[in-house]
Design an enzyme around this catalytic site. Structure first.
Site, PDB file in Angstrom:
ATOM      1  N   GLU A 160      53.362 -66.398   3.409  1.00  0.00           N
ATOM      2  CA  GLU A 160      52.964 -67.254   2.286  1.00  0.00           C
ATOM      3  C   GLU A 160      54.129 -67.476   1.319  1.00  0.00           C
ATOM      4  O   GLU A 160      54.327 -68.580   0.822  1.00  0.00           O
ATOM      5  CB  GLU A 160      51.759 -66.659   1.553  1.00  0.00           C
ATOM      6  CG  GLU A 160      50.428 -66.887   2.248  1.00  0.00           C
ATOM      7  CD  GLU A 160      49.925 -68.328   2.137  1.00  0.00           C
ATOM      8  OE1 GLU A 160      50.491 -69.121   1.362  1.00  0.00           O
ATOM      9  OE2 GLU A 160      48.967 -68.658   2.862  1.00  0.00           O
ATOM     10  N   GLU A 163      56.508 -69.876   2.944  1.00  0.00           N
ATOM     11  CA  GLU A 163      55.948 -71.234   3.007  1.00  0.00           C
ATOM     12  C   GLU A 163      55.969 -71.915   1.650  1.00  0.00           C
ATOM     13  O   GLU A 163      56.283 -73.096   1.530  1.00  0.00           O
ATOM     14  CB  GLU A 163      54.493 -71.180   3.506  1.00  0.00           C
ATOM     15  CG  GLU A 163      54.363 -71.054   5.015  1.00  0.00           C
ATOM     16  CD  GLU A 163      52.899 -70.972   5.474  1.00  0.00           C
ATOM     17  OE1 GLU A 163      52.680 -70.641   6.646  1.00  0.00           O
ATOM     18  OE2 GLU A 163      51.990 -71.238   4.652  1.00  0.00           O
ATOM     19  N   GLU A 164      55.612 -71.161   0.600  1.00  0.00           N
ATOM     20  CA  GLU A 164      55.494 -71.784  -0.725  1.00  0.00           C
ATOM     21  C   GLU A 164      56.837 -71.968  -1.419  1.00  0.00           C
ATOM     22  O   GLU A 164      57.029 -72.937  -2.154  1.00  0.00           O
ATOM     23  CB  GLU A 164      54.556 -70.956  -1.627  1.00  0.00           C
ATOM     24  CG  GLU A 164      53.105 -71.036  -1.215  1.00  0.00           C
ATOM     25  CD  GLU A 164      52.146 -70.611  -2.329  1.00  0.00           C
ATOM     26  OE1 GLU A 164      52.601 -70.312  -3.445  1.00  0.00           O
ATOM     27  OE2 GLU A 164      50.931 -70.585  -2.053  1.00  0.00           O
TER      28      GLU A 164
END
Lengths: 294, 294
Positions: A160, A163-164
């Protein structure tokens, strides 16, 4: 999965019976693989239930792929109810004995993560979201996300964050977790606050979900009015501040592969053990794939 | 929930459209409450989808109670797929835009507890099960159980111990937890090892599930060959031994009720905070109902 077995009582109208694999709880599991007329299915089901009753079968599980949705009504008419569904199939279940059923419950929780990533300047990685309840509020928050089906919590946190924000990280500890209910329809939520150590510094913000992303002094993050006023956010900020000063011990992940080859991660306070684990039967997880593969 | 709205294009065959409540993600949620012919439902669905497409609706959720199982096939024919099911209903979903869907995933985890109950003589409460993988093995194990839907982990641990052994307890800490995958169909499992303090001493064994229950010296429990050979059981026994000597810090539960009245428990290492919480916004959970009500 309709076999060649015949009901001996009836030589005129021959009914084939459903067969499946027996489970270790006195039940049977059936998967419908071929298209069938719903009336024929109803007849087959009735005859099969009659035979299961004679044999003392307890639970009957029918896995019905979505392409055989024409058979749902017939199964419900014979007393089956829904156990669970995934996008491509519906699991129906029937309990034959007259006793209360002891069938296991369906999955009850969704699992999410919040990532506390702190760099060598003691700055924390924070984001502003462009949808959901924080949209337009100007609140800086920790990156968060949902743990995918079959994914380890520590792997999800690393994924995460990358990805962010494009930041590569190494997993350190779980600092805290929250359980809340009715988070999604009737389901509950387990949210794990994870500490990660960054392996890169340059932020590449995900355009779709984020308004902004930056490194921010931890004290500035914790002092935001929204954080101060929200008991959950305030407690988590206090935990992160304690961790920043290296005065807080969370749960570290250690993995062992079971004999069946399953991933199996145990999280605990390793520093408080008489002989802290560094190797042995349970090994410290090493998410090296994230260091080397990208 | 078919409203009086008419398709203006067609004055001969008037089709009523499905209406529901709009969600905050550009979608609509519909619950079918009345019995309907499946052909009529198919017509209504087609007309409704056409209108949703014009309006730019994204996700369409249809909650179909099991008594309306006759409508499942019609919905699937119009492109709906299964999102999840509970015993009494099936949730179908459709994503109308041509983009990849962003619908939230279904619940992915089941949650279980293992209870480490240690008395003033430093004896641990252990059981022998009469079914499952431990049946007939003679292995003494910690009481375990499944957390019910909507139940707090700390409440589940207290409930399971009392159900299995009759021992009343107070929750102390979470000592460790394990995540494993493919535990139940495709679902994962989170298993929390909980320390509890007994409030009573006399064991009343549950006859249905247990072969035996007793208090046992902790060292004797940990020395069982099965425990020594199994990395997970051995690690947990080592953690419990460290806790027995009061040298281990786990995660304590603190609860706050959110503005919406939700139960919301945060588990963390309270001893390592600069100012450990004893009250304030987040309060130490007090499962007093178990002390007084029984």
């Amino acid at each position: 999965m309709v076999d060649e077995q015949r009901l001996p009582e009836n030589n005129v109208q021959q009914i084939e019976l459903l067969t499946g694999t027996e489970d270790s709880y006195g039940g049977v599991r059936i998967e419908i693989k071929n298209r069938m007329d719903s009336n024929v299915f109803g007849d087959v089901l009735r005859a099969s239930i009659s035979q299961w009753r004679q044999k003392g079968t307890k639970g009957v599980w029918i896995k019905l792929p979505i392409q055989h949705a024409n058979l749902v009504e017939a199964a419900v008419k014979e007393g089956f109810w829904y156990h669970h569904a995934e996008p491509d199939y519906l699991m129906l279940v029937l309990w034959i004995p007259k006793t209360a059923h002891t069938l296991p419950a369906n999955a009850s929780h969704r699992v999410g993560i919040g990532a506390f990533v702190i760099n060598s300047k003691r700055e924390v990685l924070v984001v502003q979201e462009n949808s959901g309840r924080f949209k337009g509020t100007g609140v800086w928050k920790l990156p968060t996300g949902v743990v995918n089906e079959g994914e380890d919590i520590c792997t999800a946190a690393i994924r995460e964050v990358e990805e962010e924000t494009g930041i590569k990280t190494e997993f350190v500890e779980i600092l805290a977790f929250r359980q809340s209910h009715k988070a999604f329809f009737t389901k509950s939520d387990l949210f794990f606050v994870c500490m990660l150590q960054p392996l890169s510094t340059e932020i590449q913000k995900q355009e779709e979900e984020l308004e902004a992303a930056q490194w921010m002094a931890m004290e500035e993050y914790a002092a935001q009015p929204f954080v101060k006023k929200n008991p959950l956010f305030d407690s988590i900020a206090n935990i992160c501040l304690a961790k920043k000063d290296m005065k807080y011990t969370g749960f570290s992940p250690f993995s062992a592969t079971s004999s069946s080859g399953k991933t199996n991660i145990l999280y605990f306070n390793n520093q408080d053990l008489k002989q802290p684990l560094s190797s042995g039967k349970y090994k410290k997880t090493e998410p090296v794939q994230y260091k080397n593969n990208k």
